[in-house]
Write an enzyme that holds these catalytic residues in place. Structure first.
Site, PDB file in Angstrom:
ATOM      1  N   GLY A  15       0.830  -1.202   0.000  1.00 52.76           N
ATOM      2  CA  GLY A  15       0.000   0.000   0.000  1.00 52.76           C
ATOM      3  C   GLY A  15       0.861   1.247   0.000  1.00 52.76           C
ATOM      4  NE  ARG A  29      17.059  16.341  -5.319  1.00 56.91           N
ATOM      5  CZ  ARG A  29      16.485  17.529  -5.424  1.00 56.91           C
ATOM      6  NH1 ARG A  29      16.554  18.386  -4.420  1.00 56.91           N
ATOM      7  NH2 ARG A  29      15.861  17.863  -6.537  1.00 56.91           N
ATOM      8  NE  ARG A  76      -1.591  -4.866  -1.869  1.00 61.38           N
ATOM      9  CZ  ARG A  76      -1.271  -4.436  -0.667  1.00 61.38           C
ATOM     10  NH1 ARG A  76      -0.160  -4.850  -0.094  1.00 61.38           N
ATOM     11  NH2 ARG A  76      -2.054  -3.592  -0.011  1.00 61.38           N
ATOM     12  N   GLY A 106       5.742  -1.998   3.871  1.00 64.33           N
ATOM     13  CA  GLY A 106       5.370  -2.564   5.157  1.00 64.33           C
ATOM     14  C   GLY A 106       5.878  -3.972   5.350  1.00 64.33           C
ATOM     15  CG  ASP A 107       5.182  -7.925   8.217  1.00 66.04           C
ATOM     16  OD1 ASP A 107       6.161  -7.924   8.966  1.00 66.04           O
ATOM     17  OD2 ASP A 107       4.590  -8.967   7.878  1.00 66.04           O
ATOM     18  CB  THR A 129       3.160   0.601   6.502  1.00 63.78           C
ATOM     19  OG1 THR A 129       1.831   0.197   6.891  1.00 63.78           O
ATOM     20  CG2 THR A 129       4.086   0.438   7.688  1.00 63.78           C
ATOM     21  CB  ILE A 130      -0.995   4.523   6.944  1.00 66.28           C
ATOM     22  CG1 ILE A 130      -1.946   3.378   6.566  1.00 66.28           C
ATOM     23  CG2 ILE A 130      -0.642   5.394   5.755  1.00 66.28           C
ATOM     24  CD1 ILE A 130      -3.305   3.853   6.084  1.00 66.28           C
ATOM     25  CG  ASP A 131      -1.390  -0.594   8.197  1.00 66.06           C
ATOM     26  OD1 ASP A 131      -2.274   0.256   8.007  1.00 66.06           O
ATOM     27  OD2 ASP A 131      -1.188  -1.557   7.434  1.00 66.06           O
ATOM     28  CG  ASP A 133       1.698  -3.157  10.420  1.00 63.30           C
ATOM     29  OD1 ASP A 133       2.528  -2.420   9.850  1.00 63.30           O
ATOM     30  OD2 ASP A 133       0.967  -3.951   9.810  1.00 63.30           O
ATOM     31  NE  ARG A 158     -16.555  14.261  18.726  1.00 64.94           N
ATOM     32  CZ  ARG A 158     -16.839  13.307  19.612  1.00 64.94           C
ATOM     33  NH1 ARG A 158     -17.973  13.358  20.294  1.00 64.94           N
ATOM     34  NH2 ARG A 158     -16.008  12.321  19.807  1.00 64.94           N
ATOM     35  NE  ARG A 166     -28.635  10.759  11.289  1.00 63.76           N
ATOM     36  CZ  ARG A 166     -28.517  11.206  10.054  1.00 63.76           C
ATOM     37  NH1 ARG A 166     -27.311  11.378   9.528  1.00 63.76           N
ATOM     38  NH2 ARG A 166     -29.581  11.477   9.328  1.00 63.76           N
ATOM     39  NE  ARG A 175      -1.656  -4.794   6.742  1.00 64.13           N
ATOM     40  CZ  ARG A 175      -0.643  -5.636   6.600  1.00 64.13           C
ATOM     41  NH1 ARG A 175      -0.723  -6.592   5.704  1.00 64.13           N
ATOM     42  NH2 ARG A 175       0.446  -5.518   7.327  1.00 64.13           N
ATOM     43  N   GLY A 189     -11.956  11.869  21.077  1.00 60.05           N
ATOM     44  CA  GLY A 189     -12.885  11.678  22.197  1.00 60.05           C
ATOM     45  C   GLY A 189     -13.991  10.704  21.884  1.00 60.05           C
ATOM     46  CB  ALA A 190     -14.108   7.584  19.886  1.00 56.64           C
ATOM     47  CG  HIS A 220     -21.996  13.071  19.873  1.00 54.32           C
ATOM     48  ND1 HIS A 220     -22.033  14.351  20.379  1.00 54.32           N
ATOM     49  CD2 HIS A 220     -20.845  12.523  20.316  1.00 54.32           C
ATOM     50  CE1 HIS A 220     -20.938  14.559  21.087  1.00 54.32           C
ATOM     51  NE2 HIS A 220     -20.195  13.457  21.072  1.00 54.32           N
TER      52      HIS A 220
END
Length: 294
Positions: A15, A29, A76, A106-107, A129-131, A133, A158, A166, A175, A189-190, A220
């Protein structure tokens, strides 16, 4: 006779992650300054197997640091999971005179790099990787942009959730790792955070929590469930530094390494050692996320 220049190859795999372009630029560079030849490989391991390569100079990476994604493209590559594909990739690296191959990903990308190292190719892995992990590092290129993008989106949800009274369930990426969900859950603040590492599948508990909060006047209820854009300053900075560091350890002759950020410093590990490490959500951070949501 002039001494033959050493060659460094660069590919991005898996990814895409914001900051990958900063890493590409940093490698390119710094390697050029070190007197190396630089080869860009398109579309990850798939492009390597198809020999989709081009020589890069300093102008190849001009005006890319602010762009999301990766200028080299990514794809991939199931063939890299096979011994035949791995050997073919190693043979292609040798045929093109690639002395060191830098793999940003990533991994899964690291597993491909490890396979190449076992076929005699010198590899350097950068954590793109954004994960978040990858066990050996406290920071991965792209994570900061991901959490900031998600945080801003959740803030807007929110507002709507409150207006319409809601319950909103928001799925973020990651992942099998819950780091984006954990960070955004605390930052936004979930009321509930469902992490793959901690989720007990007790749906009734979540329902009871929603009902109880409604009784106490909450208008909410935000639930964050773990599953692009222009990179933040942090991702640009660390992507650049990690890229330059990769070029320098290649110049120093270090073999089969993984770049990491530990305790405020950029360091490197043996690739076998790095992939043997494990990582999980810190218990205290999870406890805090639960305590603050009550």
């Amino acid at each position: 006779m002039a001494e033959k220049k050493k060659t460094i190859g660069i590919l991005t795999s898996g990814g895409d992650a914001p900051g990958m372009n900063a890493a590409i630029r940093g490698i390119c560079r710094k390697a050029l300054l070190n007197g190396w030849r630089v080869i860009g490989i398109q579309r990850g391991y798939s492009g390597l197997l198809n020999e989709e390569m081009h020589e890069m100079d300093k102008h190849s990476v001009s005006d890319i640091i602010e762009r999301g994604g990766t200028i080299l493209g990514t794809a991939r590559c199931p063939e890299m999971r096979t011994e035949e594909g791995q050997k073919q990739a190693a043979d292609i690296c040798t045929a093109h005179g690639i002395d060191t191959l830098c793999v940003i990903g990533g991994d899964g990308s690291y597993r491909g790099a490890l396979a190449l190292s076992r076929h005699g190719i010198n590899v350097i892995g950068l954590p793109g990787t954004i994960d978040l992990d990858i066990a050996c590092t406290d920071y991965t290129i792209g994570f900061d942009t991901a959490i900031n993008t998600a945080m801003e989106a959740i803030d807007k949800v929110r507002d709507t959730s409150s207006s319409h009274e809601r319950c909103s369930i928001i799925e973020v990426m990651g992942r099998n790792a819950g780091y984006i969900a954990l960070w955004c859950g605390i930052a936004n603040g979930a009321e509930d955070i469902l992490l793959p590492e901690k989720y007990d599948y007790d749906e009734q508990r979540i329902v009871d929590n929603i009902i109880n909060n409604r009784k106490h006047g909450k208008k909410h209820h935000i639930i964050i469930n773990a599953e692009g854009g222009s990179p933040t300053c942090k991702d640009r900075f660390y992507g650049s530094v990690m890229g330059a560091y990769a070029a320098d350890i290649a110049e120093a002759g270090r073999k089969n390494r993984v770049i990491a950020f530990k305790h405020g410093e950029v360091v490197d590990f043996d690739i076998e050692e790095a992939l043997a490490m494990t990582k999980s959500i810190p218990d205290y951070q999870y406890q805090i996320s639960v305590a603050l949501s009550r």
